[in-house]
Design a protein around this motif. Structure first.
Motif, PDB file in Angstrom:
ATOM      1  N   ILE A   1      -5.070  -1.996  12.184  1.00  0.00           N
ATOM      2  CA  ILE A   1      -3.931  -1.532  11.401  1.00  0.00           C
ATOM      3  C   ILE A   1      -3.105  -2.741  10.998  1.00  0.00           C
ATOM      4  CG2 ILE A   1      -1.826  -0.148  11.409  1.00  0.00           C
ATOM      5  CD1 ILE A   1      -3.145   1.572  13.549  1.00  0.00           C
TER       6      ILE A   1
ATOM      7  N   LEU B   1       0.403   0.273   4.030  1.00  0.00           N
ATOM      8  CA  LEU B   1      -0.041   0.435   5.402  1.00  0.00           C
ATOM      9  C   LEU B   1      -1.561   0.535   5.330  1.00  0.00           C
ATOM     10  CD1 LEU B   1       0.696   0.920   8.400  1.00  0.00           C
ATOM     11  CD2 LEU B   1       0.688   3.348   7.891  1.00  0.00           C
TER      12      LEU B   1
ATOM     13  N   GLN C   1       9.373   0.498   4.383  1.00  0.00           N
ATOM     14  CA  GLN C   1       9.380   1.456   3.273  1.00  0.00           C
ATOM     15  C   GLN C   1      10.739   1.438   2.568  1.00  0.00           C
ATOM     16  OE1 GLN C   1       9.036   5.568   4.410  1.00  0.00           O
ATOM     17  NE2 GLN C   1       8.313   6.181   2.395  1.00  0.00           N
TER      18      GLN C   1
ATOM     19  N   LEU D   1       0.387  -3.821   8.513  1.00  0.00           N
ATOM     20  CA  LEU D   1       1.535  -3.428   7.701  1.00  0.00           C
ATOM     21  C   LEU D   1       1.882  -4.594   6.801  1.00  0.00           C
ATOM     22  CD1 LEU D   1       3.874  -1.492   7.027  1.00  0.00           C
ATOM     23  CD2 LEU D   1       5.143  -2.569   8.879  1.00  0.00           C
TER      24      LEU D   1
ATOM     25  N   GLN E   1      -5.382   0.683   7.076  1.00  0.00           N
ATOM     26  CA  GLN E   1      -6.179   1.025   8.258  1.00  0.00           C
ATOM     27  C   GLN E   1      -7.589   0.543   8.012  1.00  0.00           C
ATOM     28  OE1 GLN E   1      -6.546   5.207   8.976  1.00  0.00           O
ATOM     29  NE2 GLN E   1      -7.819   4.926  10.760  1.00  0.00           N
TER      30      GLN E   1
ATOM     31  N   LEU F   1       3.523   2.181   0.595  1.00  0.00           N
ATOM     32  CA  LEU F   1       4.710   2.547   1.366  1.00  0.00           C
ATOM     33  C   LEU F   1       5.580   3.563   0.638  1.00  0.00           C
ATOM     34  CD1 LEU F   1       5.779  -0.873   2.902  1.00  0.00           C
ATOM     35  CD2 LEU F   1       4.616   1.026   4.008  1.00  0.00           C
TER      36      LEU F   1
ATOM     37  N   VAL G   1       7.642   0.722  10.090  1.00  0.00           N
ATOM     38  CA  VAL G   1       7.110   1.133   8.794  1.00  0.00           C
ATOM     39  C   VAL G   1       8.214   1.751   7.946  1.00  0.00           C
ATOM     40  CG1 VAL G   1       5.468   2.664   7.627  1.00  0.00           C
ATOM     41  CG2 VAL G   1       4.764   1.391   9.637  1.00  0.00           C
TER      42      VAL G   1
END
Length: 159
Positions: A21, A28, A129, A23, A30, A45, A125
């Motif tokens: 993961i 974001l 954002q 950021l 994965q 985001l 996050v």
């Protein structure tokens, strides 16, 4: 760092130790299993609308428990085996974070961490954002479950 190509002006903010993961200032990300067809999934985001933390267990144990419970008809000793599998199901439950987007998609983050660390990830996050939304000059998206379900049903009908 993750092997995902970054967008113009995008920078990494944080990444997990196993590099699954990441950021960034825009997304974001994965990273999937190395042998999977797609190497990574990403959510912008500004598209993140809601978070859900759900406990999930291995469905295999639940299925084995039901199967052995049906075998009690033949032999009563299968009752103990059924109880064993149901206890394994509850013992292996862990917290999973589901990221819900405005389009109705969901991304499940593969985390097996404590609740306090999940909350710190969510706060990090959310802060990234807010910075992204402020930079773009748009409002925070609102997750509408009925709209998301209608979008998914419309996509399934088109296919």
């Amino acid at each position: 760092m993750a092997t995902t190509k970054l967008l113009t002006g995008e920078q990494y903010l944080i990444q997990t130790v196993d590099k699954r993961i990441a950021l960034t200032t825009h997304r974001l990300i994965q990273r999937q299993h190395p042998l999977s067809w797609r190497s990574s999934k990403a959510v912008m985001l500004e598209d993140i609308a809601a978070w859900e933390v759900k406990p999930t267990g291995s469905q295999v144990y639940l299925g084995l428990s039901v199967l052995t419970a049906l075998l009690v008809y033949f032999n009563e000793s299968f009752f103990l085996l059924s109880g064993f599998f149901i206890s394994l199901f509850f013992m292996t439950r862990s917290q999973k974070v589901h990221v819900l987007t405005t389009q109705g998609h969901s991304m499940v983050l593969p985390l097996d961490v404590e609740q306090k660390h999940i909350n710190s990830l969510i706060e990090m996050v959310k802060q990234a954002q807010q910075n992204r939304l402020k930079k773009l000059g748009i409002q925070k998206p609102v997750y509408n479950k009925t709209k998301a379900v209608a979008a998914v049903e419309g996509a399934m009908a088109a296919a």
